[in-house]
Design a protein around this motif. Structure first.
Motif, PDB file in Angstrom:
ATOM      1  N   PHE A  72       0.868  -1.176   0.000  1.00  0.00           N
ATOM      2  CA  PHE A  72       0.000   0.000   0.000  1.00  0.00           C
ATOM      3  C   PHE A  72       0.905   1.226   0.000  1.00  0.00           C
ATOM      4  N   VAL A  73       0.683   2.110  -0.963  1.00  0.00           N
ATOM      5  CA  VAL A  73       1.587   3.240  -1.160  1.00  0.00           C
ATOM      6  C   VAL A  73       0.807   4.547  -1.191  1.00  0.00           C
ATOM      7  N   VAL A  74       1.329   5.554  -0.503  1.00  0.00           N
ATOM      8  CA  VAL A  74       0.856   6.924  -0.643  1.00  0.00           C
ATOM      9  C   VAL A  74       1.811   7.634  -1.597  1.00  0.00           C
ATOM     10  N   LEU A  75       1.305   8.038  -2.743  1.00  0.00           N
ATOM     11  CA  LEU A  75       2.140   8.691  -3.744  1.00  0.00           C
ATOM     12  C   LEU A  75       2.472  10.115  -3.305  1.00  0.00           C
ATOM     13  N   ILE A  76       3.741  10.474  -3.399  1.00  0.00           N
ATOM     14  CA  ILE A  76       4.220  11.784  -2.975  1.00  0.00           C
ATOM     15  C   ILE A  76       4.530  12.620  -4.207  1.00  0.00           C
ATOM     16  N   GLU A  77       3.919  13.781  -4.285  1.00  0.00           N
ATOM     17  CA  GLU A  77       4.132  14.646  -5.434  1.00  0.00           C
ATOM     18  C   GLU A  77       5.610  15.032  -5.541  1.00  0.00           C
ATOM     19  N   GLY A  78       6.182  14.801  -6.717  1.00  0.00           N
ATOM     20  CA  GLY A  78       7.582  15.130  -6.925  1.00  0.00           C
ATOM     21  C   GLY A  78       8.543  14.053  -6.491  1.00  0.00           C
ATOM     22  N   GLY A  79       8.039  12.991  -5.863  1.00  0.00           N
ATOM     23  CA  GLY A  79       8.918  11.918  -5.408  1.00  0.00           C
ATOM     24  C   GLY A  79       9.328  11.020  -6.567  1.00  0.00           C
ATOM     25  N   PRO A  80      10.615  10.741  -6.727  1.00  0.00           N
ATOM     26  CA  PRO A  80      11.059   9.924  -7.862  1.00  0.00           C
ATOM     27  C   PRO A  80      10.495   8.510  -7.851  1.00  0.00           C
ATOM     28  N   MET A  81      10.370   7.899  -6.672  1.00  0.00           N
ATOM     29  CA  MET A  81       9.798   6.553  -6.600  1.00  0.00           C
ATOM     30  C   MET A  81       8.297   6.603  -6.868  1.00  0.00           C
ATOM     31  N   SER A  82       7.628   7.614  -6.326  1.00  0.00           N
ATOM     32  CA  SER A  82       6.189   7.756  -6.553  1.00  0.00           C
ATOM     33  C   SER A  82       5.892   7.944  -8.036  1.00  0.00           C
ATOM     34  N   ALA A  83       6.752   8.660  -8.748  1.00  0.00           N
ATOM     35  CA  ALA A  83       6.555   8.865 -10.181  1.00  0.00           C
ATOM     36  C   ALA A  83       6.590   7.533 -10.922  1.00  0.00           C
ATOM     37  N   ARG A  84       7.474   6.645 -10.500  1.00  0.00           N
ATOM     38  CA  ARG A  84       7.545   5.320 -11.117  1.00  0.00           C
ATOM     39  C   ARG A  84       6.310   4.496 -10.771  1.00  0.00           C
ATOM     40  N   LEU A  85       5.931   4.516  -9.496  1.00  0.00           N
ATOM     41  CA  LEU A  85       4.792   3.703  -9.056  1.00  0.00           C
ATOM     42  C   LEU A  85       3.476   4.187  -9.662  1.00  0.00           C
ATOM     43  N   ALA A  86       3.348   5.485  -9.888  1.00  0.00           N
ATOM     44  CA  ALA A  86       2.124   6.033 -10.473  1.00  0.00           C
ATOM     45  C   ALA A  86       1.879   5.496 -11.881  1.00  0.00           C
ATOM     46  N   GLN A  87       2.943   5.057 -12.554  1.00  0.00           N
ATOM     47  CA  GLN A  87       2.828   4.523 -13.916  1.00  0.00           C
ATOM     48  C   GLN A  87       2.775   2.990 -13.943  1.00  0.00           C
ATOM     49  N   LEU A  88       2.775   2.376 -12.772  1.00  0.00           N
ATOM     50  CA  LEU A  88       2.871   0.922 -12.673  1.00  0.00           C
ATOM     51  C   LEU A  88       1.647   0.236 -13.273  1.00  0.00           C
ATOM     52  N   GLN A  89       1.883  -0.854 -14.002  1.00  0.00           N
ATOM     53  CA  GLN A  89       0.806  -1.635 -14.607  1.00  0.00           C
ATOM     54  C   GLN A  89       1.092  -3.115 -14.435  1.00  0.00           C
ATOM     55  N   ALA A  90       0.036  -3.922 -14.465  1.00  0.00           N
ATOM     56  CA  ALA A  90       0.203  -5.369 -14.414  1.00  0.00           C
ATOM     57  C   ALA A  90       1.105  -5.812 -15.557  1.00  0.00           C
ATOM     58  N   GLY A  91       2.041  -6.705 -15.234  1.00  0.00           N
ATOM     59  CA  GLY A  91       2.986  -7.182 -16.227  1.00  0.00           C
ATOM     60  C   GLY A  91       4.327  -6.493 -16.169  1.00  0.00           C
ATOM     61  N   ASP A  92       4.393  -5.325 -15.514  1.00  0.00           N
ATOM     62  CA  ASP A  92       5.672  -4.620 -15.373  1.00  0.00           C
ATOM     63  C   ASP A  92       6.599  -5.393 -14.445  1.00  0.00           C
ATOM     64  N   SER A  93       7.884  -5.067 -14.520  1.00  0.00           N
ATOM     65  CA  SER A  93       8.877  -5.663 -13.631  1.00  0.00           C
ATOM     66  C   SER A  93       9.233  -4.693 -12.514  1.00  0.00           C
ATOM     67  N   ILE A  94       9.544  -5.241 -11.352  1.00  0.00           N
ATOM     68  CA  ILE A  94       9.966  -4.442 -10.209  1.00  0.00           C
ATOM     69  C   ILE A  94      11.016  -5.246  -9.453  1.00  0.00           C
ATOM     70  N   LEU A  95      11.953  -4.566  -8.829  1.00  0.00           N
ATOM     71  CA  LEU A  95      13.031  -5.237  -8.115  1.00  0.00           C
ATOM     72  C   LEU A  95      12.661  -5.429  -6.652  1.00  0.00           C
ATOM     73  N   LEU A  96      13.033  -6.567  -6.093  1.00  0.00           N
ATOM     74  CA  LEU A  96      12.741  -6.906  -4.700  1.00  0.00           C
ATOM     75  C   LEU A  96      14.026  -7.336  -4.016  1.00  0.00           C
ATOM     76  N   ASP A  97      14.443  -6.579  -3.005  1.00  0.00           N
ATOM     77  CA  ASP A  97      15.588  -6.986  -2.185  1.00  0.00           C
ATOM     78  C   ASP A  97      15.278  -8.349  -1.569  1.00  0.00           C
TER      79      ASP A  97
END
Length: 258
Positions: A72-97
């Motif tokens: 669960f994410v609260v998108l932060i205006e101007g945040g670089p990670m939030s900018a990526r997550l705002a465009q997230l779609q099913a099928g995309d790749s994401i890295l997991l530590d």
């Protein structure tokens, strides 16, 4: 060097994304068979960023035994990670530590019968994971889940919480739970309307949960924005409660990495 860095994470697939409001997002990703975490811990999620990476920590909403990992994410205006997550779609790749982090764990308390979960915004995420663990319900006789938001449309988990009664593992325990929403910027039926420190000070929160807070039996977990955590922690200190430490048991555990 690059190979050593990449050995520390896996590349996962986004399974679904749900945008609840312009700034609230939930999504799920595939879970590696070897990935382990305890309810209350957080994952480090990331993306490749040019020649480097961008990483942020997010608490896991899923149960420890779930096949997928939900966040669960609260998108932060101007945040670089939030900018990526705002465009997230099913099928995309994401890295997991590969390693989960954190010590925000209810099992650290050695005694007490009441567990009070105090959250703002995305701070509810680790509590949703904890509530899916039978051991938490067996450990505490009464659980109070408090979620404070600014506007009523941000209470996106109310239905999920109400449906826990149908959960195959913890449904039998849910009469031990009281869920108390708090909405601070607009009157909302069934919700309290002040900040958590004030609700603690004037006794309204204890009344809303139907509990008598006391030093012997009440244990508090705080998770959310730093201002809430700082102010609520100070309020609890003023009320005579203390931080829980491994060698000095107390009544408060907090997480403010949001």
């Amino acid at each position: 060097m690059q190979a050593a860095v990449e050995a520390k994470f896996t590349e996962e697939t986004v399974l679904w994304v749900k945008q609840h409001t312009p700034k609230l997002l939930t999504f799920a990703i595939t879970r590696p068979e070897a990935y382990r975490f305890s309810a209350g811990q957080f994952s480090r999620l990331g993306f490749r960023d040019g020649a480097g990476f961008i990483w942020r920590a997010y608490s896991v909403v899923s149960a420890e035994y779930a096949d997928t990992l939900e966040y669960f994410v609260v998108l932060i205006e101007g945040g670089p990670m939030s900018a990526r997550l705002a465009q997230l779609q099913a099928g995309d790749s994401i890295l997991l530590d590969k390693t989960a982090f954190g010590f925000f764990l209810p099992g650290r308390f050695t005694d007490g019968e009441q567990l009070i979960m105090l959250s703002t915004g995305s701070g509810i995420a680790p509590f949703l994971s904890m509530l899916q663990q039978p051991a938490v319900w067996e450990r505490f006789r009464h659980i109070g889940l408090v979620h404070s938001v600014s506007h009523a449309n941000e209470l996106i988990f109310s239905q999920h919480i109400n449906e826990l009664i149908h959960h195959p593992l913890i449904g039998e325990y849910t009469d031990q739970l009281t869920y108390q929403p708090v909405v601070t910027r607009e009157p909302t039926a069934g919700a309290l309307g002040q900040r958590l420190p004030q609700l603690l000070q004037n006794g309204t929160l204890a009344e809303g949960l139907g509990l008598n807070f006391n030093h012997e039996q009440t244990r508090f977990m705080l998770c959310g924005n730093p201002a809430m955590v700082t102010d609520t922690f100070q309020t609890l200190l003023d009320m005579g409660y203390s931080m829980h430490r491994n060698k000095v048991p107390g009544q408060i555990i907090m997480e403010n990495g949001f």
